[in-house]
Design an enzyme around this catalytic site. Structure first.
Site, PDB file in Angstrom:
ATOM      1  N   TYR A  33      92.259  46.394  70.626  1.00  0.00           N
ATOM      2  CA  TYR A  33      92.970  47.252  69.677  1.00  0.00           C
ATOM      3  C   TYR A  33      93.819  46.428  68.716  1.00  0.00           C
ATOM      4  O   TYR A  33      94.032  45.230  68.920  1.00  0.00           O
ATOM      5  CB  TYR A  33      93.850  48.264  70.429  1.00  0.00           C
ATOM      6  N   ARG A  52      92.233  39.104  63.737  1.00  0.00           N
ATOM      7  CA  ARG A  52      92.518  39.084  65.188  1.00  0.00           C
ATOM      8  C   ARG A  52      91.629  40.092  65.918  1.00  0.00           C
ATOM      9  O   ARG A  52      91.161  39.827  67.030  1.00  0.00           O
ATOM     10  CB  ARG A  52      93.998  39.365  65.446  1.00  0.00           C
ATOM     11  N   ARG A  98      79.649  55.957  84.430  1.00  0.00           N
ATOM     12  CA  ARG A  98      80.471  54.891  84.976  1.00  0.00           C
ATOM     13  C   ARG A  98      79.734  53.986  85.967  1.00  0.00           C
ATOM     14  O   ARG A  98      79.293  54.427  87.019  1.00  0.00           O
ATOM     15  CB  ARG A  98      81.705  55.478  85.681  1.00  0.00           C
ATOM     16  N   HIS A 100      79.957  49.393  86.692  1.00  0.00           N
ATOM     17  CA  HIS A 100      80.618  48.213  86.132  1.00  0.00           C
ATOM     18  C   HIS A 100      79.799  47.566  85.022  1.00  0.00           C
ATOM     19  O   HIS A 100      80.321  47.260  83.958  1.00  0.00           O
ATOM     20  CB  HIS A 100      80.941  47.205  87.237  1.00  0.00           C
ATOM     21  N   LYS A 145      93.582  40.846  72.593  1.00  0.00           N
ATOM     22  CA  LYS A 145      94.399  42.065  72.501  1.00  0.00           C
ATOM     23  C   LYS A 145      93.603  43.233  73.094  1.00  0.00           C
ATOM     24  O   LYS A 145      93.027  44.050  72.369  1.00  0.00           O
ATOM     25  CB  LYS A 145      94.807  42.312  71.035  1.00  0.00           C
ATOM     26  N   GLU A 178     106.307  35.859  76.643  1.00  0.00           N
ATOM     27  CA  GLU A 178     106.525  36.810  75.535  1.00  0.00           C
ATOM     28  C   GLU A 178     107.041  38.109  76.131  1.00  0.00           C
ATOM     29  O   GLU A 178     107.153  38.257  77.352  1.00  0.00           O
ATOM     30  CB  GLU A 178     105.211  37.056  74.783  1.00  0.00           C
TER      31      GLU A 178
END
Ligand SMILES: Cc1ncc(COP(=O)(O)O)c(C=O)c1O
Length: 284
Positions: A33, A52, A98, A100, A145, A178
Site C-alpha cells: 500500500y 516505492r 483460500r 497458501h 510497505k 522507527e
C-alpha cells in the site's frame, strides 16, 4: 466533496465500495500500500510514492499496471472533489479461494480511497509529543510497505493507552528503528542522525525529503544506526511521515528530551518541509 473509492476501476462513495472475501490482502495481508496527500488534483511527492509502490510490488512479485493505478487515483481524487485529501492505495495479489499458494496468473485487486484531510493542529506541532518505546516485533523486511501491520497497530494502541502519540520500535541490542507509522531522527551535538535505509525500516518518503532539505540548508545529517541511549541524551528528537509531517518529540517514555520543548532544528525542518510541500506537488 465526499469520501470516495475505486475498486478495480469501479468508482463509488467510500461506504459503498466492496471487495471479495477471497481477496488475499484480506486473508493473508498479501498486499502492499501507499498513503499520500493531495492538494486539489495534485499529489504531494507522487513520483516518490509510486516508485516505492513499484518497489513493494516487485518485492512481492505482484504484477500490477502502475499507470492504470495512477489513473484510477487521479479519477478517484477528481470524483471526490476533496480540496485536501488523504489518498490510500492498496494493491493485493488478487482473489482466489483460500489456500497458501496462489493460483498462477491472478489479477491484482486495486483499492483506492480518498478522504478529506486536515493536518495536525498547530498546538501539537509547537508543544511536541510523547512517544513510548516497544520491543521490535515485526518481520525482517520492513522496507516493503505491506499491509502486514498488526505489530504496528498493537504498538500504536499501546502508545494511545499510555497517552502517547507514537511508539518507537527498539531492537534487543538498543538499536532504534522507527515508529509504528513514522521514521525517527535525533539531533546529537548539532548533527541530525537518522537510521540508514535498510530492511529494518520503511524508506520513508518524508524522511528522504527532510534529509535532502536539511542538507540543502547546510545542516549536517548522518544516516547511521541510532541507539536508545543516544535518543535519551539527544538535544532533539523528531518524527517524519506523510501524515506526521515533521513532529517534535519532547518525551520518551518518562524522560524529557533535551529542554523538554520542541527544539530549533526540528522547527526549522518543519518549516522547511511545509515550504517545500508546494514545490513537491505534482499533477495526479
Ligand atoms: C512504519 C512506517 N515508517 C515510516 C513511515 C513514514 O513514511 P512516509 O514518510 O513515506 O509516509 C510510515 C508511514 O506510514 C510507516 O508506516
Amino acid at each position: 466533496m465526499a469520501d470516495w473509492a475505486c475498486v478495480n476501476g469501479r468508482f463509488s462513495p467510500l461506504e459503498q465500495a466492496t471487495i471479495s472475501i477471497n481477496d488475499r490482502g484480506l486473508l493473508f495481508a498479501d498486499s502492499v500500500y501507499e498513503v499520500l496527500l493531495a492538494e486539489g488534483t495534485r499529489l504531494l511527492a507522487g513520483a516518490r510514492h509510486f516508485a516505492r509502490l513499484q518497489r513493494s510490488l516487485s518485492a512481492l512479485g505482484i504484477a500490477a499496471e502502475l499507470p492504470q493505478v495512477r489513473a484510477w487515483v487521479a479519477e478517484t481524487l477528481r470524483q471526490s472533489g476533496c480540496a485536501t485529501a488523504l489518498i490510500y492505495v492498496q494493491v493485493t495479489r488478487g482473489s482466489a479461494p483460500r489456500q497458501h499458494l496462489p493460483p498462477p496468473g491472478l489479477a491484482p485487486n486495486v483499492i483506492v480511497t480518498v478522504r478529506a484531510w486536515q493536518a495536525t493542529e498547530p498546538a501539537t506541532r509547537r508543544h511536541g509529543v510523547r512517544v513510548i518505546t516497544v520491543p521490535e516485533s515485526r518481520w525482517a523486511r520492513r522496507d516493503i510497505k505491506t499491509t502486514n501491520l498488526l505489530p504496528n497497530f498493537l504498538a500504536k494502541q499501546q502508545a494511545a493507552a499510555a497517552g502517547a502519540y507514537e511508539a518507537l520500535f527498539v531492537e534487543a541490542d538498543g538499536t532504534v528503528n522507527e515508529g509504528a507509522s513514522a521514521n525517527v531522527a535525533a539531533v546529537l551535538e548539532g548533527v541530525i542522525v537518522t537510521p540508514p535505509q535498510s530492511p529494518r525500516i520503511l524508506p520513508g518518503v518524508s524522511r528522504d525529503i527532510v534529509v535532502e532539505l536539511a542538507r540543502r540548508a547546510g545542516l549536517r545529517v548522518e544516516e547511521r544506526t541510532l541507539t536508545l541511549d543516544e535518543l535519551l541524551r539527544a538535544e532533539e528528537v523528531l518524527l517524519t511521515g506523510t501524515t506526521t509531517e515533521v513532529q517534535g518529540v519532547t518525551q520518551i517514555d518518562d524522560a524529557a528530551v533535551g529542554t523538554g520543548a520542541v527544539g530549533p532544528v526540528t522547527w526549522q525542518l518543519y518549516e522547511a518541509y511545509r515550504a517545500a510541500a508546494a514545490e513537491l506537488l505534482e499533477p495526479a
